[in-house]
Design a protein around this motif. Structure first.
Motif, mmCIF file in Angstrom:
data_model
loop_
_atom_site.group_PDB
_atom_site.id
_atom_site.type_symbol
_atom_site.label_atom_id
_atom_site.label_comp_id
_atom_site.label_asym_id
_atom_site.label_seq_id
_atom_site.Cartn_x
_atom_site.Cartn_y
_atom_site.Cartn_z
ATOM 1 N N VAL A 167 -39.268 34.967 2.538
ATOM 2 C CA VAL A 167 -39.040 35.498 3.406
ATOM 3 C C VAL A 167 -37.442 35.788 3.436
ATOM 4 C CG1 VAL A 167 -38.542 35.555 6.047
ATOM 5 C CG2 VAL A 167 -40.809 34.984 5.232
ATOM 6 N N GLU A 168 -36.783 34.741 3.251
ATOM 7 C CA GLU A 168 -35.360 34.641 3.124
ATOM 8 C C GLU A 168 -34.871 35.711 2.076
ATOM 9 O OE1 GLU A 168 -31.987 31.683 1.541
ATOM 10 O OE2 GLU A 168 -33.527 30.795 2.721
ATOM 11 N N HIS A 169 -35.618 35.661 0.976
ATOM 12 C CA HIS A 169 -35.092 36.828 -0.314
ATOM 13 C C HIS A 169 -35.414 38.070 0.055
ATOM 14 C CE1 HIS A 169 -34.954 38.358 -4.205
ATOM 15 N NE2 HIS A 169 -35.982 39.073 -4.039
ATOM 16 N N LEU A 170 -36.326 38.460 0.909
ATOM 17 C CA LEU A 170 -36.609 39.809 1.362
ATOM 18 C C LEU A 170 -35.744 40.206 2.557
ATOM 19 C CD1 LEU A 170 -40.402 39.758 1.769
ATOM 20 C CD2 LEU A 170 -39.120 41.170 0.054
ATOM 21 N N GLU A 171 -35.099 39.482 3.256
ATOM 22 C CA GLU A 171 -33.948 39.492 4.305
ATOM 23 C C GLU A 171 -32.900 39.956 3.870
ATOM 24 O OE1 GLU A 171 -34.894 36.325 7.057
ATOM 25 O OE2 GLU A 171 -36.456 37.554 8.547
ATOM 26 N N GLU A 172 -32.550 39.331 2.679
ATOM 27 C CA GLU A 172 -31.205 39.353 2.048
ATOM 28 C C GLU A 172 -30.969 40.818 1.836
ATOM 29 O OE1 GLU A 172 -30.609 37.438 -1.754
ATOM 30 O OE2 GLU A 172 -30.560 35.491 -0.828
ATOM 31 N N GLY A 173 -31.623 41.663 1.598
ATOM 32 C CA GLY A 173 -31.561 42.948 0.906
ATOM 33 C C GLY A 173 -31.388 44.009 2.220
ATOM 34 N N LYS A 174 -31.499 43.475 3.542
ATOM 35 C CA LYS A 174 -31.808 44.241 4.727
ATOM 36 C C LYS A 174 -30.317 44.561 5.286
ATOM 37 C CE LYS A 174 -36.399 43.773 5.841
ATOM 38 N NZ LYS A 174 -37.402 43.494 6.782
#
Length: 100
Positions: free
Chosen positions: A93-100
């Protein structure tokens, strides 16, 4: 830490582990178990699936050692196997949220 370049078996096992996270239904089940320990019926209701479909996913996740079960009276309660599983989900989840 194991040097994956020298350990083909570990590479295959790691690929199998990540394959468990490649199915959105299994990730939904893991996410519910990340929140709390739960039985099949409640999990089926939460995810709007049949108990049979949930049981199939639980069996797969248990075989992969991502969840554990314990008997509670007449029922069986399921939870994440350990903190590593929670960390894998949290890191994803953290990885996915990084790019937002």
């Amino acid at each position: 830490m194991t040097d994956l370049r020298q350990d083909d078996e570990m590479l295959y096992d790691l690929a199998d582990l990540f394959r468990m996270f490649a199915d959105s239904t299994r990730v939904r089940v893991l996410n519910e178990l990340r929140r709390k320990e739960v039985g099949v019926t409640e999990l089926a209701n939460e995810l709007q699936m049949t108990p049979s479909a949930i049981s199939h996913q639980l069996r797969t996740l248990k075989d992969a050692r991502l969840i554990r079960s314990r008997r509670d009276g007449k029922g069986i309660m399921y939870s994440l196997a350990d903190e590593h599983v929670r960390m894998i989900l949290d890191m994803g989840v953290e990885h996915l949220e990084e790019g937002k």
